[in-house]
Write a protein that holds these residues in place. Sequence first.
Motif, short mmCIF file in Angstrom:
data_model
loop_
_atom_site.label_atom_id
_atom_site.label_comp_id
_atom_site.label_asym_id
_atom_site.label_seq_id
_atom_site.Cartn_x
_atom_site.Cartn_y
_atom_site.Cartn_z
N PRO A 113 1.00 -1.27 0.05
CA PRO A 113 0.00 0.02 0.09
C PRO A 113 0.74 1.18 0.21
O PRO A 113 1.91 1.10 0.52
CB PRO A 113 -0.58 0.08 1.28
CG PRO A 113 -0.78 -1.65 1.74
CD PRO A 113 0.67 -2.11 1.09
N VAL A 114 0.39 2.34 -0.55
CA VAL A 114 1.11 3.56 -0.64
C VAL A 114 1.43 4.02 0.57
O VAL A 114 2.69 4.26 0.75
CB VAL A 114 0.34 4.69 -1.66
CG1 VAL A 114 1.03 6.04 -1.48
CG2 VAL A 114 -0.05 4.20 -2.83
N ALA A 117 4.46 1.98 1.55
CA ALA A 117 5.82 2.39 0.93
C ALA A 117 6.46 3.73 1.33
O ALA A 117 7.59 3.80 1.28
CB ALA A 117 5.28 2.68 -0.75
N LEU A 118 5.51 4.53 1.51
CA LEU A 118 5.85 5.96 2.17
C LEU A 118 6.63 5.80 3.36
O LEU A 118 7.62 6.70 3.70
CB LEU A 118 4.73 6.96 2.16
CG LEU A 118 4.13 7.30 0.94
CD1 LEU A 118 3.16 8.51 1.00
CD2 LEU A 118 5.27 8.11 -0.13
#
Length: 201
Positions: A113-114, A117-118
Amino acid sequence: MKSAIFAALIASAAAFAPASQKASSSALKAFEEELGAQAPLGFFDPLGIVADGDQAKFDRLRYVEIKHGRICMLGVVGYLVNAAGIYLPGDIDYSGTKFSDLGYGWDASFAVPVAGALQVLAFVGFLELFVMKDSANGAEPGEFVGDFRNGALDFGWDSFDEETKLTKRAVELNQGRAAQMGMLALMVHDKLGNVEDFFPN
């Protein structure tokens, strides 16, 4: 006829003869005794990147080589561990997606999920900016390029004699080089779709 065949053989054999070195011998000799100039290649700089003998440039490239080698050693192990079906327990997000649902390789990279990843990007940035400082480039107590101990981690390094330290650094450098090639091979074959052909059943 025989002389023509002999001449052709001599000409083709000349293609495999070592090329004469025209570069500055003093610049090349500057790095021939450096750590990593090991058999069978010795000092290998086919593009002539450090042919000018610039020690600062060489140290920067060695720093990058060591760091990428360490990252790839972790990457290869992580790839193989996940390919073996071993994952972190629990969920990666609040919607109930498990770590094991991600798979491995490129598919897993894009399935994260974004927000996750961040978080990984922020953690790596934090390590890069505040923790993994190259102690040999200004911070104490750096002994060599790529010395990331920063006065905190030692693991018995200071108890080794100089020859043992040099041997361990050479081993790490070679393993890092092998891991970089291994990571590249895993990535390429993962994209080709045949990476599982290389794993034991």
